[in-house]
Scaffold this motif. Structure first.
Motif, PDB file in Angstrom:
ATOM      1  N   LEU A 230      33.322 -17.051  11.830  1.00  0.00           N
ATOM      2  CA  LEU A 230      34.776 -17.041  11.799  1.00  0.00           C
ATOM      3  C   LEU A 230      35.359 -18.452  11.858  1.00  0.00           C
ATOM      4  CD1 LEU A 230      35.531 -13.992  14.104  1.00  0.00           C
ATOM      5  CD2 LEU A 230      35.955 -14.145  11.660  1.00  0.00           C
ATOM      6  N   VAL A 231      34.780 -19.312  12.698  1.00  0.00           N
ATOM      7  CA  VAL A 231      35.272 -20.687  12.818  1.00  0.00           C
ATOM      8  C   VAL A 231      35.152 -21.415  11.481  1.00  0.00           C
ATOM      9  CG1 VAL A 231      34.794 -22.938  13.844  1.00  0.00           C
ATOM     10  CG2 VAL A 231      34.877 -20.902  15.294  1.00  0.00           C
ATOM     11  N   LYS A 232      34.038 -21.248  10.809  1.00  0.00           N
ATOM     12  CA  LYS A 232      33.830 -21.888   9.519  1.00  0.00           C
ATOM     13  C   LYS A 232      34.868 -21.426   8.507  1.00  0.00           C
ATOM     14  CE  LYS A 232      30.196 -22.848   6.120  1.00  0.00           C
ATOM     15  NZ  LYS A 232      28.769 -22.608   5.760  1.00  0.00           N
ATOM     16  N   ALA A 233      35.134 -20.118   8.489  1.00  0.00           N
ATOM     17  CA  ALA A 233      36.110 -19.564   7.558  1.00  0.00           C
ATOM     18  C   ALA A 233      37.525 -20.037   7.896  1.00  0.00           C
ATOM     19  CB  ALA A 233      36.045 -18.040   7.590  1.00  0.00           C
ATOM     20  N   ILE A 234      37.858 -20.113   9.179  1.00  0.00           N
ATOM     21  CA  ILE A 234      39.186 -20.540   9.596  1.00  0.00           C
ATOM     22  C   ILE A 234      39.428 -21.996   9.212  1.00  0.00           C
ATOM     23  CG2 ILE A 234      40.610 -21.037  11.624  1.00  0.00           C
ATOM     24  CD1 ILE A 234      39.395 -18.487  12.884  1.00  0.00           C
ATOM     25  N   LYS A 235      38.443 -22.863   9.420  1.00  0.00           N
ATOM     26  CA  LYS A 235      38.581 -24.275   9.049  1.00  0.00           C
ATOM     27  C   LYS A 235      38.771 -24.425   7.546  1.00  0.00           C
ATOM     28  CE  LYS A 235      36.128 -26.388  12.927  1.00  0.00           C
ATOM     29  NZ  LYS A 235      34.953 -27.197  13.339  1.00  0.00           N
ATOM     30  N   TRP A 236      38.036 -23.634   6.776  1.00  0.00           N
ATOM     31  CA  TRP A 236      38.198 -23.657   5.326  1.00  0.00           C
ATOM     32  C   TRP A 236      39.614 -23.230   4.941  1.00  0.00           C
ATOM     33  CZ3 TRP A 236      39.224 -19.163   2.484  1.00  0.00           C
ATOM     34  CH2 TRP A 236      39.205 -19.312   1.097  1.00  0.00           C
ATOM     35  N   ASN A 237      40.113 -22.184   5.578  1.00  0.00           N
ATOM     36  CA  ASN A 237      41.450 -21.685   5.270  1.00  0.00           C
ATOM     37  C   ASN A 237      42.529 -22.675   5.706  1.00  0.00           C
ATOM     38  OD1 ASN A 237      43.084 -19.530   4.191  1.00  0.00           O
ATOM     39  ND2 ASN A 237      43.699 -19.077   6.286  1.00  0.00           N
ATOM     40  N   ASP A 238      42.318 -23.354   6.842  1.00  0.00           N
ATOM     41  CA  ASP A 238      43.278 -24.357   7.295  1.00  0.00           C
ATOM     42  C   ASP A 238      43.512 -25.415   6.225  1.00  0.00           C
ATOM     43  OD1 ASP A 238      43.583 -23.160   9.766  1.00  0.00           O
ATOM     44  OD2 ASP A 238      42.079 -24.413  10.741  1.00  0.00           O
ATOM     45  N   ASN A 239      42.426 -25.909   5.649  1.00  0.00           N
ATOM     46  CA  ASN A 239      42.540 -26.985   4.669  1.00  0.00           C
ATOM     47  C   ASN A 239      43.184 -26.531   3.364  1.00  0.00           C
ATOM     48  OD1 ASN A 239      41.263 -29.704   5.451  1.00  0.00           O
ATOM     49  ND2 ASN A 239      39.825 -28.227   6.293  1.00  0.00           N
ATOM     50  N   ARG A 240      42.864 -25.336   2.910  1.00  0.00           N
ATOM     51  CA  ARG A 240      43.423 -24.920   1.620  1.00  0.00           C
ATOM     52  C   ARG A 240      44.893 -24.521   1.752  1.00  0.00           C
ATOM     53  NH1 ARG A 240      42.399 -18.852  -0.466  1.00  0.00           N
ATOM     54  NH2 ARG A 240      42.844 -17.740   1.461  1.00  0.00           N
ATOM     55  N   VAL A 241      45.307 -24.053   2.927  1.00  0.00           N
ATOM     56  CA  VAL A 241      46.686 -23.614   3.109  1.00  0.00           C
ATOM     57  C   VAL A 241      47.561 -24.727   3.673  1.00  0.00           C
ATOM     58  CG1 VAL A 241      48.184 -21.992   4.331  1.00  0.00           C
ATOM     59  CG2 VAL A 241      46.009 -21.210   3.390  1.00  0.00           C
ATOM     60  N   ASN A 242      47.042 -25.471   4.649  1.00  0.00           N
ATOM     61  CA  ASN A 242      47.864 -26.424   5.385  1.00  0.00           C
ATOM     62  C   ASN A 242      47.395 -27.868   5.276  1.00  0.00           C
ATOM     63  OD1 ASN A 242      47.912 -23.768   7.599  1.00  0.00           O
ATOM     64  ND2 ASN A 242      49.786 -24.516   6.668  1.00  0.00           N
ATOM     65  N   GLY A 243      46.466 -28.149   4.397  1.00  0.00           N
ATOM     66  CA  GLY A 243      46.007 -29.525   4.256  1.00  0.00           C
ATOM     67  C   GLY A 243      47.059 -30.410   3.612  1.00  0.00           C
ATOM     68  N   LEU A 244      46.964 -31.714   3.843  1.00  0.00           N
ATOM     69  CA  LEU A 244      47.914 -32.654   3.267  1.00  0.00           C
ATOM     70  C   LEU A 244      47.840 -32.694   1.746  1.00  0.00           C
ATOM     71  CD1 LEU A 244      47.637 -35.644   5.758  1.00  0.00           C
ATOM     72  CD2 LEU A 244      49.385 -33.872   5.652  1.00  0.00           C
ATOM     73  N   GLN A 245      46.712 -32.296   1.200  1.00  0.00           N
ATOM     74  CA  GLN A 245      46.563 -32.292  -0.256  1.00  0.00           C
ATOM     75  C   GLN A 245      47.632 -31.423  -0.916  1.00  0.00           C
ATOM     76  OE1 GLN A 245      42.710 -31.037  -1.587  1.00  0.00           O
ATOM     77  NE2 GLN A 245      43.076 -31.638  -3.704  1.00  0.00           N
ATOM     78  N   ASN A 246      47.952 -30.281  -0.303  1.00  0.00           N
ATOM     79  CA  ASN A 246      48.960 -29.386  -0.879  1.00  0.00           C
ATOM     80  C   ASN A 246      50.333 -30.041  -0.927  1.00  0.00           C
ATOM     81  OD1 ASN A 246      47.123 -27.340  -1.250  1.00  0.00           O
ATOM     82  ND2 ASN A 246      47.565 -26.342   0.695  1.00  0.00           N
ATOM     83  N   ILE A 247      50.689 -30.759   0.119  1.00  0.00           N
ATOM     84  CA  ILE A 247      52.010 -31.367   0.184  1.00  0.00           C
ATOM     85  C   ILE A 247      52.161 -32.482  -0.843  1.00  0.00           C
ATOM     86  CG2 ILE A 247      53.571 -32.733   1.634  1.00  0.00           C
ATOM     87  CD1 ILE A 247      52.616 -31.216   4.031  1.00  0.00           C
TER      88      ILE A 247
END
Length: 475
Positions: A230-247
């Motif tokens: 779960l931790v691995k999946a959550i970290k992956w989701n954090d970056n794709r949804v809330n990473g600075l790359q998106n902004i």
């Protein structure tokens, strides 16, 4: 003896220089509307002809560190639609609240001016987009800033990150995915008290990273998953949804990426947006158009990999300077509009507003640079349950709506612009890492004189509570 004295003199001189370089004057106060006595949020506070500045919070409060070399320069406090307040930095009174008076220009008077100017909202915005090449930076620059990342449900804060960041950009016209970089320099706070319970993130992660048939949340038993999975999946989701790359590199960087294929503010801007001229306002003695953003004939979509991020209509406002068509401020939100997106947004997020964006710009050496960014988006933590399912009281509590629906807020304040080519070259050659979720040691000296965003009183209390709970958790 002479060499020893010389070394001592050099050391003392270096210490004096370092002390002078970091010597600061702290300005702090509250900004209010003169007529209503209500606090003014997002007012600009800056030193004239510099990039040293900040914005006021929801309570109208601010704090700003100004190097002592600017003590005789002019401090400007301004807000769109108000007369500016100006005083030298050294004469600013931290004990007296600042009141701004309304200042509105006449729309009729402006429209009667006999010259070849656009008169409708659509025409004004199209002209502003055509002027981006002239008004945005056309060469490389670096910005230093402060990031605050918050995540909460309807009850409390669950996650807080505060970082110092550096952004390198080669300028408007270049591809941001190749020529815009972000680095996380230092970390001020990092508390993560989210429950390790995101089956939804796990399912999304598996569907995006394996070739097997697509999973559905109902196919996954939480008890069969380890915490590490779960931790691995959550970290992956954090970056794709809330990473600075998106902004910075995504479609929501509306002006910087207007040249990209399928850009929201590109050549087909009127297919997805309509613009209506509302009035003429004043910002620091300059007139600007206030223009309403509304829906057009086509839905807005963000083309996010692995996420159905389509089927929206846009709402909001644009503030565009009358004299040069430079865009001063964007208030932009995307609301679910297609049948599929309405159902998805309600089921997953309990809201129809999926993206809220505010970007303000500061003029420096006749170019407009990002000054403040606010981005808010909902985020699913677990998948809920159907009303006909038989669950224990403990399971029902886990799916409590107050706990289930999260949203994240990212705020960025830029307080320094670097145009020196040699400094840019040296920084560009360093390793760049935009991962805001990777913990870093706390550097007290670094943060002593670094400009940050002041929390609102409500947020301050919730952050204090989060800090206390995080301390207990660590112990």
């Amino acid at each position: 003896m002479f060499k020893s004295s010389l070394r001592t003199l050099v050391a003392l001189t270096a210490c004096i220089c370092i002390h002078s370089a970091v010597a600061q004057t702290e300005l702090k106060n509250k900004i209010l509307d003169f007529s209503t006595l209500m606090p003014l949020e997002s007012a600009s506070i800056y030193v004239k002809n510099t990039t040293i500045g900040t914005v006021s919070n929801a309570d109208g409060r601010f704090v700003l560190q100004v190097p002592n070399e600017f003590v005789n320069d002019t401090l400007i406090i301004s807000s769109i639609g108000y007369k500016s307040y100006k005083v030298t930095v050294g004469e600013f009174d931290n004990s007296a609240e600042v009141y701004l008076e309304e200042d509105i220009a006449s729309l009729d008077e402006i429209l009667l001016v006999a010259e070849n100017r656009p008169t409708t909202g659509n025409e004004i915005v199209v002209r502003a987009i055509e002027k981006l090449e002239r008004n945005l930076p056309d060469s490389s620059y670096i910005q230093k800033g402060f990031l605050r990342h918050k995540e909460r449900n309807k009850v409390e804060f669950k996650w807080l990150i505060e970082s110092a960041i550096t952004v390198y950009d080669s300028g408007y016209g270049s591809n941001s995915s190749d020529y815009l970089k972000v680095n996380v320099d230092e970390m001020r706070k990092s508390y993560d008290l989210r429950d390790i319970d995101s089956v939804f993130s796990y399912v999304s992660y598996k569907n995006q990273n394996t070739r097997r048939s697509r999973l559905k949340p109902k196919d996954v038993n939480r008890n069969d998953l380890s915490t590490d999975q779960l931790v691995k999946a959550i970290k992956w989701n954090d970056n794709r949804v809330n990473g600075l790359q998106n902004i910075f590199q995504g479609k929501l960087n509306l002006l910087r990426n207007a040249n990209d294929a399928n850009a929201l503010f590109g050549e087909n801007i009127l297919d997805q947006h309509q613009f209506e001229l509302d009035t003429i306002l004043v910002d620091n003695d300059r007139k600007l158009y206030k223009i309403k953003i509304s829906e057009s004939t086509e839905f807005v979509g963000l083309d996010t990999k692995g996420i159905f991020n389509e089927g929206y209509v846009a709402n909001g406002w644009l503030y565009i300077y009358y004299d040069n068509y430079a865009i001063k401020k964007i208030e932009y939100e995307l609301v679910a509009a297609s049948d599929a997106q309405k159902v998805r947004s309600k089921r997953l997020f309990d809201t129809q507003v999926n993206h809220k964006l505010i970007i303000t710009y500061i003029e420096y050496e006749e170019k407009m640079y990002p000054n403040y960014i606010y981005y808010e988006t909902p985020k699913l933590v677990n998948v809920g349950y159907k009303s006909d399912e038989k669950l224990t009281d403990e399971e029902k509590e886990r799916y409590n709506k107050e706990e289930r629906y999260y949203y994240t807020i990212q705020e960025i304040l830029f307080s320094e612009i670097i145009l020196d080519k040699e400094v840019i070259r040296m920084n560009k050659e360093k390793p760049w890492d935009m991962d805001i979720f990777s913990p870093k040691p706390y550097n007290k000296e670094f943060w002593k004189n670094y400009n940050i965003l002041l929390e609102s009183e409500e947020d301050e209390k919730m952050i204090e509570d989060l800090t206390a709970r995080a301390t207990l958790f660590k112990d």
